[in-house]
Scaffold this active site. Structure first.
Site, PDB file in Angstrom:
ATOM      1  N   HIS A 292       0.846  -1.198   0.000  1.00 47.74           N
ATOM      2  CA  HIS A 292       0.000   0.000   0.000  1.00 47.74           C
ATOM      3  C   HIS A 292       0.880   1.247   0.000  1.00 47.74           C
ATOM      4  O   HIS A 292       1.419   1.634   1.031  1.00 47.74           O
ATOM      5  CB  HIS A 292      -0.925   0.002   1.211  1.00 47.74           C
ATOM      6  CG  HIS A 292      -2.043  -0.996   1.093  1.00 47.74           C
ATOM      7  ND1 HIS A 292      -1.910  -2.307   1.470  1.00 47.74           N
ATOM      8  CD2 HIS A 292      -3.304  -0.878   0.610  1.00 47.74           C
ATOM      9  CE1 HIS A 292      -3.050  -2.951   1.237  1.00 47.74           C
ATOM     10  NE2 HIS A 292      -3.907  -2.112   0.718  1.00 47.74           N
TER      11      HIS A 292
ATOM     12  N   HIS B 123      -3.905   2.799  -4.503  1.00 47.90           N
ATOM     13  CA  HIS B 123      -4.296   2.398  -3.144  1.00 47.90           C
ATOM     14  C   HIS B 123      -3.492   1.192  -2.663  1.00 47.90           C
ATOM     15  O   HIS B 123      -2.833   1.257  -1.632  1.00 47.90           O
ATOM     16  CB  HIS B 123      -5.791   2.085  -3.075  1.00 47.90           C
ATOM     17  CG  HIS B 123      -6.201   1.458  -1.781  1.00 47.90           C
ATOM     18  ND1 HIS B 123      -6.439   2.196  -0.639  1.00 47.90           N
ATOM     19  CD2 HIS B 123      -6.375   0.159  -1.423  1.00 47.90           C
ATOM     20  CE1 HIS B 123      -6.751   1.378   0.359  1.00 47.90           C
ATOM     21  NE2 HIS B 123      -6.725   0.142  -0.094  1.00 47.90           N
TER      22      HIS B 123
END
Lengths: 740, 740
Positions: free
Chosen positions: A63, A299
């Site tokens: 991430h 993301h």
């Protein structure tokens, strides 16, 4: 510009950053050090973001987006605002920080490295997503890591824990602080993403934080307008600021939260002096600096080799330099360990003066800091001869113990999800945990020193907040919760987090089994026990009478690394002073009574409120059929599993031709380990009075006797034991109809 | 005045009842019949409340307070506003009503009686809390009862179901209505108490209702300011109106909601023409008329004999008359059955015209109304020869099937809790379910005919809303949800409600087992399967390859009264075209492959993503130790349990001295029924790459082979089988430390 980014810009109202009193010339008033230049901040941010990009690029995953978007927030927190000590992460009065958006863990790990947490080396940072067994950089932050307060990842759990951490401070401060002597005054900071504001458990917890006016809590919303499915708008268009105001928060907007460190510092500093909890709505751009910035693409993914190089160049960094942290960036954070030591020294000095002035309080406080309970807690557990002999609901027997513990020991924070009249956990002279301000606003009694907590009808938050209470400093608090057992299914994800984090808690779960009666199948907790018996590091204990209740509390208090669920009846239960024992309870299962004369034909396992059926069946079998039954009580399968093989065999006495039958008004799942057959509930319940509910489903001595007799005769007739896969559900099972 | 009542009065802002356009002289404009006089209403309310008091006094228990407080609301709904047909409660286009505060069920039962629902006799009303097995008045409303839309009781579930019911109408209307032809246009009305506005699942669902602008939903807050713990203030002081406005609701206050029927009717009527969902904040007094009115004492208790008598006298009723419904009160409701028939006749006429104009659409609509799927759904399931032979993640194999089903059959509403990129349920040419207004507001695509649902990060509401979708009219929709399997723990209370209500659903649960890898222990779903395997009427199916995935979908579609969870891997899985079979999957467990040569030494049970380990171990055992192993695939324990004893024995082949070992990366709980030992996860996981996570916990062919070999040798050495209570956790168990 990416479409999502355009939307994002459109959605930001063009209001000025709110100005706070005492903020001048970029120097904040809240005790933070002077701000460095924005140029310097930009330099640190560039290096930080490039490093994050490198970390994710290593294994081509992870991430990256949120850590990059939250960099300015991190500088504000770790460099300027938070009071903590990187050389002693567990210093008691530290500010607590919770990364409720746990997937952004690289952000936390990298800041921990920069500020000087010694275990967090560059080598360790590189272990993120690697196969290294010694990594302290797992995919989500874990409580075992120095500098991490609670494990996060399952969304909404972190922010609820943060509420618990803030409550813990409030309660300790109200209990131990004296004028001029603030031995506890830390803040709790918690970052959240969109998810924690969508998840029910987060909303429940925030509602309570507002109600309790926890002004030592600051929730920092990384508002990047992006979730996995794309723009956050796709599933959420509410006015979050209005919602948080309605919930009792002081709401502050920061509009350039990915670059304007000063603005973030000002907002954070102001939170320290708010009279309400603070909600900072900080606009950021996910994956800022990359070409996919502001989109869901950054993301949960690496940026790609070329893009990382491009990004570094655009930051004025060498694309061929990897994991690059220049000395000037280290220098930027160089003052922090020293400041941390100063915080700690200041606290110690405060403590020393306090000890002089209030020696008794200080001694108790020291015990709390050490995470120890007074040794005499055992006096709170009734002795065997003190139990009633008449039929007593186990929720009542438990109430006696809770009462004694909670009255006498400040370690216990006792709460209920709006079931004070039913769960029997309200103790004599209890003081409610409430904001004292509510006394004037709406006439409520209570203050922050109170240890009786009205959680409202919020079972999930009750248990998730309890995780924060227990994690504040292990042993300082033992949170107790209470609700009907069936509603522990609402709270299951939070209890799981307690088990995973080795947090001690006691969950009082009343109205277990189908004996709850009239409330019907919605309230009869079929299958919930199966979950908790399977869940690692949970003790699910179902005592059958007051003596086993005593044993359950002893186990729960002794299990300092484990949440315990004590499962209790609504209805009256017979007491078995000749058979039941707390020592047996601590072993999970034990011989309740042998067959008359010694030899036996069948073993009956009884559990909790169904033990009475086992004992009555035992009598009937002998009287009517000459069948000799022994009885085993089995309050806790997990404790039993911890016993030696010899002990287990001495309890179960497996013999060919002598079947074992478990009697419990839950599904049979799990009893196959110990029994050949069971009288169970492999279907949902029914709304009838307690006794009639049992009878309807075949829980009556006569019907159980008939079934056990048939089984004994069949086994005798056919010779040896029951085959594998041939376990007998003597009450039958629900059939699922498949259309053809 | 009771203190709580005083507080209540104080807390009510003295604003006038909002006036609505078209409301004159007490006659509402929304198509309701003319209002009777307030005097008449008072008479009906008095009789109603006395009857409730009698019902609870019968057995000295039950929930009297809310039904009494909500009487005016009930008159407004059942007499004036709702469109329904008491003689045919299931008439398709009826307004749906959900009593989310399910404990107030007597209110609903008594209104059902008064309006002429034939099964709801006075005799039946008296069966509340009795031991009568034929009672249709259980402690909470149950879906099986004529006139009850969904089972309620566990708080927050009802309001989430109501959101699902409203979505269902919107979707059908957008799909089938044509200008001038409204074949679906019903409203959904839902009463809630404080609890449904505190519970996370309720908050999640309301947030979605606001986002979707479900203007066919009206949430009616019975705001009596009291919960079990006393004044609701004790745990909640938020500004609920502001919060609901922020959430996208049209908020309307009614201040005398326990007496002013006209005001309630006006507010309800206005909800029909709102462009947003409506939240009616109706102030009532719990247990109004009794001396304990406005206190928690009347929440869950009877009033007492003397108090019931006093109450009747104060209402001008004879205290010695019990269960009294005079003719004039029946007369008040006399027009309703006829009006209901007229509603139904009107709908049938609309339908007839529609059929003429749009014969094809009407035919499809008729199929939906009948709750039937097109017969050719089986074409959407890939044939065995169509599967890939290379390693494929089962989430991908499932995506192929979901895609075909959802593209071709309108029955499927496919949703995700913000995991579109991970769960593979987005289908080709999908249209999002969205308010068309959001296209202009924030550029979202989609409209109400869309069948792809972005639920946001709200797993619990996703599943609870799905209950409403499935309950709208059984078979009209099959909701599909998707998230990681571990997050089905958040949703467990809702899945349980589906199982209890016999609602068909398909839950796509990806990232099962520890193979999820780097996300770590928070995301590795230890123990969740144990819950769903024990929960009655749930099919938890873990297919091992594409062929078993096909079988899982067939089972899920054929199980028309059952929610199914299809549990899928993140990581690639080997395919076993020679062994796997959909027919075997439908039997829950089956012989995957016998031992070479026929005779065998050990049986290995493999499940889902761990089947590969079983097959590799089987080879190694033979090659390295000459041990002959057979393999059994076990995708669904519940389906297996439904097979005959002979079939089960033919699969398991229990033989003394030939142990059976289950291999699954979940706790061993449950495998004791079929095996003597298991390679299991009786502890939480670890953040490592997928393969390394498995290896770390001993899931590798070499380590499993060594353990199985030892076991086989031990059993050979010691002779016969493994004793009861001596099940072998070959991977060990977590030990709980009890301090002494």
């Amino acid at each position: 510009m990416a479409p999502a980014l355009e939307l994002l810009e459109k959605s930001i109202e063009p209001l000025p950053t709110k100005a706070f009193p005492g903020t001048q010339n970029g120097v904040s008033a809240g005790g933070s050090p002077s701000l460095e230049s924005q140029e310097k901040h930009q330099r640190v941010m560039n290096v930080f973001r490039a490093f994050i990009a490198d970390l994710c690029q290593q294994y081509g995953e992870g991430h990256a987006g949120s850590p990059m978007g939250m960099t300015a927030i991190g500088i504000a927190l770790y460099k300027y605002v938070m009071k903590y000590s990187p050389k002693n992460c567990n210093y008691f009065n530290r500010d607590r920080f919770v990364l409720s958006n746990g997937h952004a863990c690289l952000w936390q790990y990298l800041f921990m490295h920069l500020v000087g947490v010694q275990s967090m080396t560059v080598d360790q940072l590189k272990s993120y997503h690697s196969s290294r067994l010694d990594s302290i950089c797992p995919g989500h932050p874990e409580i075992e890591i120095d500098g991490v307060e609670v494990t996060t990842g399952p969304l909404g759990q972190g922010v609820a824990s943060a509420v618990g951490l803030a409550m813990a401070s409030k309660n300790l401060a109200a209990t131990y602080n004296r004028p001029g002597h603030e031995v506890v005054n830390n803040m709790t900071w918690c970052t959240v993403g969109d998810a924690c504001l969508q998840e029910g458990v987060g909303l429940e917890a925030l509602s309570l934080a507002g109600h309790w006016k926890l002004n030592n809590l600051c929730v920092i919303f990384d508002n990047n307008s992006v979730t996995c499915d794309g723009t956050a708008d796709v599933a959420n268009t509410e006015d979050i600021n209005m919602k948080m105001r309605a919930t009792g928060f002081n709401v502050v907007d920061v509009y350039n939260g990915d670059t304007d460190v000063a603005a973030v510092v000002n907002a954070l500093d102001a939170a320290r002096s708010s009279d309400m909890p603070t909600f900072l709505n900080i606009r950021t751009v996910i994956g800022i600096g990359s070409t996919q910035a502001g989109t869901a693409d950054v993301h949960g993914a690496a940026l790609g080799v070329d893009e990382v190089a491009r990004l570094k160049r655009s930051f004025g960094l060498d694309p061929n330099e990897f994991f690059y942290i220049p000395q000037d960036v280290y220098d930027f954070f160089r003052d922090i360990p020293g400041r941390g030591e100063a915080h700690e020294a200041g606290w110690k000095a405060t403590l020393a003066k306090y000890r002089e002035e209030y020696p008794e309080l200080a001694a108790e406080f020291a015990l709390r800091v050490a995470g120890e309970m007074p040794n005499d807690w055992t006096k709170c557990i009734p002795r065997k001869e003190e139990h009633p002999t008449a039929s007593t609901a186990s929720r009542k027997s438990a109430g006696v113990v809770t009462n004694a513990l909670a009255q006498n020991i400040n370690t216990f924070l006792v709460g209920t999800a709006d079931l004070t009249p039913s769960c029997n956990v309200a103790y004599k002279n209890k003081v409610d945990f409430q904001s004292p301000e509510l006394q004037t606003v709406c006439g409520l009694s209570g203050d922050y020193s109170g240890r009786y907590i009205h959680y409202g009808i919020r079972e999930h938050a009750m248990c998730a907040i309890s995780n924060g209470l227990a994690a504040f400093n292990k042993g300082t608090f033992i949170p107790m919760t209470s609700t009907y057992f069936v509603f522990h299914l609402y709270a299951a994800a939070a209890v799981r987090m307690a088990a995973l984090q080795n947090l001690q808690q006691i969950h009082i779960a009343t109205h277990d089994s189908i004996g709850v009666g009239e409330n019907g199948p919605t309230h009869q907790p079929i299958a919930v026990a199966a979950l908790y018996r399977a869940m690692p590091n949970v003790l699910y204990i179902r005592p059958c009478d007051a003596e086993e209740v005593a044993g359950a509390y002893i186990a729960a208090i002794q299990a300092t690394e484990t949440p315990t669920i004590i499962s209790l009846s609504r209805q009256g239960l017979p007491q078995y002073p000749q058979c039941s024992s707390r020592e047996g309870t601590l072993k999970g299962g034990y011989v309740f009574t042998e067959a008359e004369g010694g030899d036996f034909d069948v073993t009956l396992i009884g559990v909790g409120s169904e033990m009475g059926f086992a004992m009555q069946t035992r009598e009937l079998l002998l009287k009517e059929h000459g069948i000799r039954a022994r009885a085993v009580s089995f309050p806790c399968t997990r404790l039993f599993e911890q016993q030696s093989r010899e002990y287990k065999q001495s309890v179960l006495k497996p013999r060919a031709g002598k079947p074992t039958v478990a009697i419990e008004a839950y599904p049979s799942n799990g009893w196959e380990r110990y029994a050949d057959a069971s009288v169970s509930m492999n279907f949902f319940g029914k709304s009838l009075p307690s006794k009639e509910t049992y009878e309807y489903f075949g829980f009556a001595p006569e019907s159980i006797t008939a079934k056990v007799k048939d089984l004994v005769e069949e086994v005798r007739r056919d010779g040896i034991g029951i085959l594998r896969g041939d376990f007998r559900d003597l009450n039958g099972s629900l059939q699922i109809h498949l259309e053809h």
